[in-house]
Motif scaffolding. Structure first.
Motif, PDB file in Angstrom:
ATOM      1  N   GLY A  57       0.801  -1.226   0.000  1.00 35.28           N
ATOM      2  CA  GLY A  57       0.000   0.000   0.000  1.00 35.28           C
ATOM      3  C   GLY A  57       0.820   1.257   0.000  1.00 35.28           C
ATOM      4  O   GLY A  57       0.384   2.280   0.527  1.00 35.28           O
ATOM      5  N   ALA A  58       2.023   1.192  -0.575  1.00 34.77           N
ATOM      6  CA  ALA A  58       2.915   2.356  -0.570  1.00 34.77           C
ATOM      7  C   ALA A  58       2.300   3.557  -1.276  1.00 34.77           C
ATOM      8  O   ALA A  58       2.569   4.709  -0.924  1.00 34.77           O
ATOM      9  N   LEU A  59       1.442   3.294  -2.273  1.00 31.23           N
ATOM     10  CA  LEU A  59       0.831   4.394  -3.006  1.00 31.23           C
ATOM     11  C   LEU A  59      -0.022   5.260  -2.086  1.00 31.23           C
ATOM     12  O   LEU A  59      -0.039   6.484  -2.213  1.00 31.23           O
ATOM     13  N   LEU A  60      -0.695   4.623  -1.147  1.00 31.64           N
ATOM     14  CA  LEU A  60      -1.561   5.373  -0.241  1.00 31.64           C
ATOM     15  C   LEU A  60      -0.762   6.236   0.722  1.00 31.64           C
ATOM     16  O   LEU A  60      -1.330   7.088   1.414  1.00 31.64           O
ATOM     17  N   GLU A  61       0.539   6.024   0.784  1.00 32.90           N
ATOM     18  CA  GLU A  61       1.386   6.845   1.648  1.00 32.90           C
ATOM     19  C   GLU A  61       1.849   8.107   0.941  1.00 32.90           C
ATOM     20  O   GLU A  61       2.556   8.915   1.518  1.00 32.90           O
ATOM     21  N   ASN A  62       1.474   8.245  -0.317  1.00 35.63           N
ATOM     22  CA  ASN A  62       1.851   9.439  -1.082  1.00 35.63           C
ATOM     23  C   ASN A  62       0.590  10.245  -1.396  1.00 35.63           C
ATOM     24  O   ASN A  62      -0.087  10.004  -2.391  1.00 35.63           O
ATOM     25  N   PRO A  63       0.256  11.205  -0.532  1.00 33.56           N
ATOM     26  CA  PRO A  63      -0.992  11.967  -0.707  1.00 33.56           C
ATOM     27  C   PRO A  63      -1.049  12.762  -2.007  1.00 33.56           C
ATOM     28  O   PRO A  63      -2.132  12.970  -2.558  1.00 33.56           O
ATOM     29  N   LEU A  64       0.111  13.193  -2.522  1.00 36.40           N
ATOM     30  CA  LEU A  64       0.121  13.980  -3.753  1.00 36.40           C
ATOM     31  C   LEU A  64      -0.362  13.147  -4.942  1.00 36.40           C
ATOM     32  O   LEU A  64      -1.255  13.561  -5.696  1.00 36.40           O
ATOM     33  N   ILE A  65       0.227  11.957  -5.105  1.00 35.56           N
ATOM     34  CA  ILE A  65      -0.150  11.087  -6.226  1.00 35.56           C
ATOM     35  C   ILE A  65      -1.604  10.644  -6.085  1.00 35.56           C
ATOM     36  O   ILE A  65      -2.365  10.638  -7.057  1.00 35.56           O
ATOM     37  N   CYS A  66      -1.982  10.285  -4.862  1.00 39.00           N
ATOM     38  CA  CYS A  66      -3.373   9.862  -4.632  1.00 39.00           C
ATOM     39  C   CYS A  66      -4.355  10.978  -4.949  1.00 39.00           C
ATOM     40  O   CYS A  66      -5.419  10.739  -5.520  1.00 39.00           O
ATOM     41  N   SER A  67      -4.001  12.197  -4.589  1.00 36.36           N
ATOM     42  CA  SER A  67      -4.880  13.337  -4.838  1.00 36.36           C
ATOM     43  C   SER A  67      -5.021  13.601  -6.332  1.00 36.36           C
ATOM     44  O   SER A  67      -6.105  13.951  -6.815  1.00 36.36           O
ATOM     45  N   ILE A  68      -3.926  13.434  -7.071  1.00 39.81           N
ATOM     46  CA  ILE A  68      -3.972  13.611  -8.530  1.00 39.81           C
ATOM     47  C   ILE A  68      -4.892  12.560  -9.155  1.00 39.81           C
ATOM     48  O   ILE A  68      -5.725  12.866 -10.011  1.00 39.81           O
ATOM     49  N   ILE A  69      -4.755  11.302  -8.695  1.00 43.66           N
ATOM     50  CA  ILE A  69      -5.577  10.213  -9.227  1.00 43.66           C
ATOM     51  C   ILE A  69      -7.060  10.456  -8.923  1.00 43.66           C
ATOM     52  O   ILE A  69      -7.915  10.335  -9.797  1.00 43.66           O
ATOM     53  N   LEU A  70      -7.349  10.811  -7.681  1.00 44.90           N
ATOM     54  CA  LEU A  70      -8.742  11.025  -7.295  1.00 44.90           C
ATOM     55  C   LEU A  70      -9.351  12.242  -7.993  1.00 44.90           C
ATOM     56  O   LEU A  70     -10.532  12.233  -8.346  1.00 44.90           O
ATOM     57  N   THR A  71      -8.552  13.282  -8.175  1.00 49.91           N
ATOM     58  CA  THR A  71      -9.044  14.453  -8.906  1.00 49.91           C
ATOM     59  C   THR A  71      -9.408  14.063 -10.334  1.00 49.91           C
ATOM     60  O   THR A  71     -10.451  14.469 -10.857  1.00 49.91           O
ATOM     61  N   PHE A  72      -8.555  13.256 -10.947  1.00 51.72           N
ATOM     62  CA  PHE A  72      -8.829  12.776 -12.302  1.00 51.72           C
ATOM     63  C   PHE A  72     -10.128  11.968 -12.339  1.00 51.72           C
ATOM     64  O   PHE A  72     -10.950  12.127 -13.252  1.00 51.72           O
ATOM     65  N   ILE A  73     -10.323  11.126 -11.330  1.00 48.58           N
ATOM     66  CA  ILE A  73     -11.534  10.302 -11.260  1.00 48.58           C
ATOM     67  C   ILE A  73     -12.784  11.168 -11.144  1.00 48.58           C
ATOM     68  O   ILE A  73     -13.797  10.929 -11.810  1.00 48.58           O
ATOM     69  N   VAL A  74     -12.731  12.190 -10.301  1.00 47.77           N
ATOM     70  CA  VAL A  74     -13.876  13.091 -10.128  1.00 47.77           C
ATOM     71  C   VAL A  74     -14.180  13.815 -11.440  1.00 47.77           C
ATOM     72  O   VAL A  74     -15.349  13.959 -11.837  1.00 47.77           O
ATOM     73  N   LEU A  75     -13.124  14.237 -12.131  1.00 49.25           N
ATOM     74  CA  LEU A  75     -13.321  14.907 -13.413  1.00 49.25           C
ATOM     75  C   LEU A  75     -13.934  13.961 -14.441  1.00 49.25           C
ATOM     76  O   LEU A  75     -14.763  14.366 -15.258  1.00 49.25           O
ATOM     77  N   VAL A  76     -13.533  12.688 -14.386  1.00 53.79           N
ATOM     78  CA  VAL A  76     -14.091  11.683 -15.291  1.00 53.79           C
ATOM     79  C   VAL A  76     -15.598  11.566 -15.084  1.00 53.79           C
ATOM     80  O   VAL A  76     -16.367  11.422 -16.041  1.00 53.79           O
ATOM     81  N   VAL A  77     -16.024  11.606 -13.832  1.00 51.19           N
ATOM     82  CA  VAL A  77     -17.454  11.514 -13.522  1.00 51.19           C
ATOM     83  C   VAL A  77     -18.214  12.691 -14.139  1.00 51.19           C
ATOM     84  O   VAL A  77     -19.274  12.513 -14.755  1.00 51.19           O
TER      85      VAL A  77
END
Length: 222
Positions: free
Chosen positions: A180-200
């Motif tokens: 779960g190392a990815l979840l320890e990087n808030p910047l990358i996670c925030s970019i991914i989630l922002t992209f997901i919200v925009l996709v919606v």
């Protein structure tokens, strides 16, 4: 020389016999055949409708109408992807850029709280998945239940498949990365989630545009 209504109906019956159940594609194929046959009959009125028809059908090659179906399906998918990328680019321009920044800032703030990281990541991901799935269901159910099939309606299927693959990657991929190392990087996670919200938001807009197009051009499908 104009074809009779009976001859045109025979062309429709033939396209359906060859596995073309989509009304819009049937119209396109029959229109093409009618023009080609009428042109040939005008040049030589002595030849029969059946002979000209067989000659024109052979021009579709060994795959027949299936080749046209595959080509149109690819074109629709490319068109859908092109429209998606066009809408996505708008979020890097004013005024939608401000919206994207606000979404990213809010998510990053929450992701920076250690105890909330995993909850926020999966919470936002699953909520976005639910919203997208609900929008697809609401708009696709009438088309799916219709007895008349239209190839253009496959855009719903394309959006559904793309959404499932995207969210599957978002929700499963972090587990596959080292503990779960990815979840320890808030910047990358925030970019991914922002992209997901925009996709919606993009998906919702595309669905609305597709529904409007269907209502204007193929009301019988809804």
């Amino acid at each position: 020389m104009k074809l009779t209504e009976l001859q045109i109906q025979k062309l429709y019956a033939f396209t359906k016999k060859k596995g073309i159940d989509y009304i819009d594609l049937q119209d396109e194929l029959v229109d093409h055949l009618v023009c080609a046959i009428e042109d040939e009959l005008s040049k030589d009125p002595t030849i029969t409708f059946g002979k000209v028809f067989q000659t024109e059908y052979k021009k579709f090659g060994i795959f027949g109408f299936d080749g046209v179906l595959m080509e149109r399906t690819k074109q629709l998918e490319k068109q859908g992807l092109k429209l998606f990328l066009k809408d996505l680019v708008q979020f890097f321009k004013i005024p939608k850029l401000f919206f994207a920044i606000c979404i990213f800032t809010g998510i990053y703030y929450l992701m920076s709280v250690p105890k909330l990281t995993e909850f926020v990541y999966y919470g936002v991901g699953l909520t976005a998945l639910f919203v997208m799935a609900y929008n697809l269901y609401i708009r696709f159910k009438d088309v799916k239940n219709s007895s008349r099939k239209y190839l253009v309606a496959n855009q719903y299927v394309f959006l559904t498949r793309s959404t499932i693959l995207l969210f599957q990657w978002v929700l499963v991929y972090p587990v596959m990365i080292r503990d779960g190392a990815l979840l320890e990087n808030p910047l990358i996670c925030s970019i991914i989630l922002t992209f997901i919200v925009l996709v919606v938001f993009i998906g919702k807009e595309q669905l609305e545009n597709l529904e409007t197009y269907m209502e204007e051009n193929y009301p019988a499908a809804l």
